[in-house]
Enzyme design. Structure first.
Site, PDB file in Angstrom:
ATOM      1  N   CYS A   1       0.876  -1.252   0.010  1.00  0.00           N
ATOM      2  CA  CYS A   1      -0.077  -0.091   0.057  1.00  0.00           C
ATOM      3  C   CYS A   1       0.865   1.417  -0.085  1.00  0.00           C
ATOM      4  O   CYS A   1       1.517   1.564   0.957  1.00  0.00           O
ATOM      5  CB  CYS A   1      -1.011  -0.041   1.356  1.00  0.00           C
ATOM      6  SG  CYS A   1      -1.684   1.683   1.547  1.00  0.00           S
TER       7      CYS A   1
ATOM      8  N   CYS B   1       0.588   3.397   3.123  1.00  0.00           N
ATOM      9  CA  CYS B   1       0.920   2.780   4.340  1.00  0.00           C
ATOM     10  C   CYS B   1       2.629   3.249   4.321  1.00  0.00           C
ATOM     11  O   CYS B   1       3.240   3.614   5.392  1.00  0.00           O
ATOM     12  CB  CYS B   1       0.837   1.217   4.012  1.00  0.00           C
ATOM     13  SG  CYS B   1      -0.930   0.958   4.287  1.00  0.00           S
TER      14      CYS B   1
ATOM     15  N   CYS C   1      -7.322   7.507 -10.810  1.00  0.00           N
ATOM     16  CA  CYS C   1      -7.487   6.870  -9.746  1.00  0.00           C
ATOM     17  C   CYS C   1      -7.526   5.358 -10.071  1.00  0.00           C
ATOM     18  O   CYS C   1      -8.586   4.898 -10.796  1.00  0.00           O
ATOM     19  CB  CYS C   1      -8.664   7.242  -8.895  1.00  0.00           C
ATOM     20  SG  CYS C   1      -9.372   6.068  -7.937  1.00  0.00           S
TER      21      CYS C   1
ATOM     22  N   CYS D   1     -10.784   3.692  -8.887  1.00  0.00           N
ATOM     23  CA  CYS D   1     -12.072   3.875  -9.870  1.00  0.00           C
ATOM     24  C   CYS D   1     -11.925   3.137 -11.255  1.00  0.00           C
ATOM     25  O   CYS D   1     -12.899   2.664 -11.688  1.00  0.00           O
ATOM     26  CB  CYS D   1     -11.891   5.415 -10.401  1.00  0.00           C
ATOM     27  SG  CYS D   1     -11.804   6.573  -8.966  1.00  0.00           S
TER      28      CYS D   1
END
Length: 505
Positions: free
Chosen positions: A50, A53, A385, A388
């Site tokens: 991530c 993260c 995105c 998305c």
């Protein structure tokens, strides 16, 4: 040989120091005991891949080191290894941060993902809602955060104390609250009970509230007094400005010297509008792209604009004009008087709607989304995105299912590019999905489930006026990655490709 051994041991010691961490990594068999044996724990549920993260990691480490001396523990859980543990704690996206006061008292972390913000937030969590303040600890309490509130209340004044405590319980995540019944201390601080002093390490140093103690009035006093007269708008402060509930005036400039010069020039305007409009400078080199979000040109600075946060309306000052005290004062006065029309950015209205998902732009937003005869599910997306893009085929399938159903004239599946169109909704990240039910357009429902066709149908059926439940053929699966929302500040996809800073807030 002896020297070689010493050298090797030295390298090992250095490596141990380099890899030592004040963040405790927990697993399923250690999590419960750790939470039970520590009064206050901030736990991060993360995934190694991530991007958000990874960006958080050094900030989290720094905060853990700072908080260690206060015996506040920071922990982390790798959800790719501890799937059951993460599901048990309702983790749907990464990173998820939660504050634990035992296993039965858990709350979401609501602060920024920066070391200083994490430290400040957790220190406030460690304090009681209202701390006792005396002449011996007042100076130390003043330094607990950038802004602290102390009520000077007579011991017999139970009503004022109760009101102050109500505010403290409500705003404890934002400010440390203290109280003193020492009349001599109040006099030394220049006030007479009942009164509240907001001590701060910026602007004039303190502000005094001496009106009748009422929750709403004290809340307004706290939020106004704790906001710098002309602050700095950036990733660490942006959400605070957005949640302040009043318009925000941006002063864009490329250099620190120019930002200071403009701040000094416009300071009297900010003082006159305190509590009505927040003012802040913003680094045009680092965050110039945000000017585009305010319908300003992104290559012409300095610049000035006002954002009506509640309605997400933008009021850019003409960039062909010079930023002078007189010009900005007139612009701000006209804004407050409602004499300026908002600037609206919109793509062209589609000549024809093609496909099962209705394309919405700013110019047809009200016509489609606020059509009171239809349940409208709308996705606010950004072209960059990744989440998305992953949702797109499922969303098309959802649209197709409703288009051929008995509800085709009563349910609309729509989408809008929120980076190219001004929308009245407050969008914190992409994708954001909302349902505007027929007959209740003022009460939209935000979707927070997994992004599957099945769950989206269930959401529409449960929250729409027409209870439009339909069947779907394909069985869908979901995971934490599907429910992750990308913030408008940085796409995870871009974070994987490059380490450079994005210039959006």
């Amino acid at each position: 040989m002896h020297k070689a051994q010493k050298f090797a041991l030295g390298l090992l010691a250095a490596a141990a120091v380099a890899t030592a961490s004040d963040v405790v990594q927990l697993k399923k068999d250690t999590f419960d005991d750790f939470i039970k044996t520590n009064d206050l724990v901030l736990a991060e549920f993360f995934a190694p891949w991530c991007g958000h993260c990874k960006a958080l990691a050094p900030e989290y480490e720094e905060a853990a080191t700072t908080l260690k001396e206060k015996n506040i523990k920071l922990a982390k859980v790798d959800c790719t290894e501890e799937t059951d543990l993460c599901q048990q704690h309702g983790v749907e996206g990464y990173p998820t941060l939660k504050v634990f006061r035992g296993l039965d008292n858990v709350s979401p972390y609501k602060g920024q993902r920066k070391a200083a913000a994490i430290t400040s937030y957790m220190i406030k969590q460690s304090l009681p809602a209202v701390s006792e303040v005396t002449k011996d600890n007042l100076e130390e309490f003043k330094k607990a955060d950038k802004a602290v509130l102390v009520a000077y209340v007579d011991a017999s004044d139970k009503a004022s104390s109760e009101v102050f405590t109500q505010v403290a319980e409500k705003l404890r995540d934002n400010y440390p609250f203290g109280s003193s019944s020492d009349a001599a201390l109040a006099e030394a601080e220049g006030v007479k009970a009942p009164a509240i002093v907001l001590y701060k390490d910026f602007d004039e140093g303190k502000a005094v509230f001496s009106e009748k103690f009422e929750v709403e009035a004290i809340e307004k006093f706290a939020k106004t007094g704790a906001t710098p007269l002309i602050g700095e708008i950036g990733p660490e402060t942006y959400s605070d400005y957005m949640s302040a509930g009043i318009p925000l005036a941006y002063i864009f400039a490329e250099t620190a010297e120019e930002r200071k010069e403009l701040s000094d020039k416009l300071k009297p305007i900010a003082e006159a509008q305190r509590g009505v409009i927040n003012f802040g400078t913003i680094d045009a080199k680092a965050f110039g792209a945000h000017a585009g979000n305010l319908n300003l040109k992104t290559d012409k600075f300095p610049a000035f604009a006002i954002q009506e946060v509640a309605k997400n309306q933008k009021f850019p000052f003409d960039q062909e004009k010079e930023i002078t005290f007189e010009a900005i004062k007139a612009f701000v006065d006209d804004f407050v008087a409602g004499k300026i029309e908002p600037s609206i950015k919109s793509e062209p209205i589609p000549e024809k709607q093609e496909g099962p998902v209705t394309v919405v732009v700013a110019k047809n937003y009200n016509e489609i989304v606020l059509d009171d005869t239809k349940d409208v599910l709308i996705e606010f997306y950004a072209p960059w995105c990744g989440h998305c893009k992953a949702l797109a085929p499922k969303y098309e399938e959802l649209g197709a299912l409703y288009a051929k159903s008995e509800f085709k004239d009563r349910v609309v599946i729509a989408k809008v590019d929120a980076t190219a169109n001004d929308v009245p909704d407050e969008i914190q990240g992409f994708p954001t999905i909302k349902l505007y039910p027929a007959g209740a357009k003022g009460q939209p429902v935000t979707y927070s489930g997994s992004r599957t066709v099945e769950d989206l149908i269930k959401f529409i059926a449960e929250n729409g006026k027409y209870k439009a439940a339909i069947s779907e053929d394909a069985e869908e699966t979901s995971s934490a990655t599907e429910t992750t929302t990308e913030t408008a500040t940085k796409s995870e996809e871009a974070a994987k490709e490059t380490a450079t800073e994005h210039d959006e807030l």
